[in-house]
Design a protein around this motif. Sequence first.
Motif: not given
Length: 203
Positions: A17-18, A21-22, A48, A51, A53-54, A56-57
């Motif tokens: 997921n990290a 996101a990147t 999103l 993921d 509840d990220n 930053d996103l």
Amino acid sequence: LLLQAMSLLHGLKPGSNAERATLAQTESLIWRESGDDNKAFAALDTALAQDRDNADLLYESAMLAERVNRMDEAELRLRRVIELQPDRAHAYNALGYSLADRNQRLDEARTLIEKAHSLSPDDPAILDSMGWIAYRQGRLGDAEGYLRRAFDKFQDGEIAAHLGEVLWKLERKDEARSIWQTQLKAQPDSDILKKTMTRLESP
């Protein structure tokens, strides 16, 4: 070049997921710099979905939601960021400023911005918001004080626009014009500065 960049990004397979996101943030930035905020928002939204509840996103997508005039979505996402990260000053500030700028729910806006200020008292963006909510509520002395502190820390078109507007309201129009014109020389592409000058200078 844009299509090549997108093809390259979409060919990458994120392993977590990290990483997803990147990649989404990179794609969003490319779309934003090419002037397509809707596609920038969609890139983050896709990540999103995997993921939810990220924080930053959520925060970045909230900023874009506001830019594409999806205010309800922006507010929902910022409130979720606050739930996830209750010490994230800029989430309170973004939501409070958005309400203040639209002249809506000003008491709530003030509460949010004051919470941001308590978490990060010297941040120029938050000082700007403190000044702007004070202006919206007619507290012109407070507004000038906060905006001068903000402008001393960061000479920015938006802060200059706000400070000048407060001075204009205080009938210190020459002082307002001086701040605007000086900042416009340093930042000739500041839309908010030009729009504020045009709006207030128009008969």
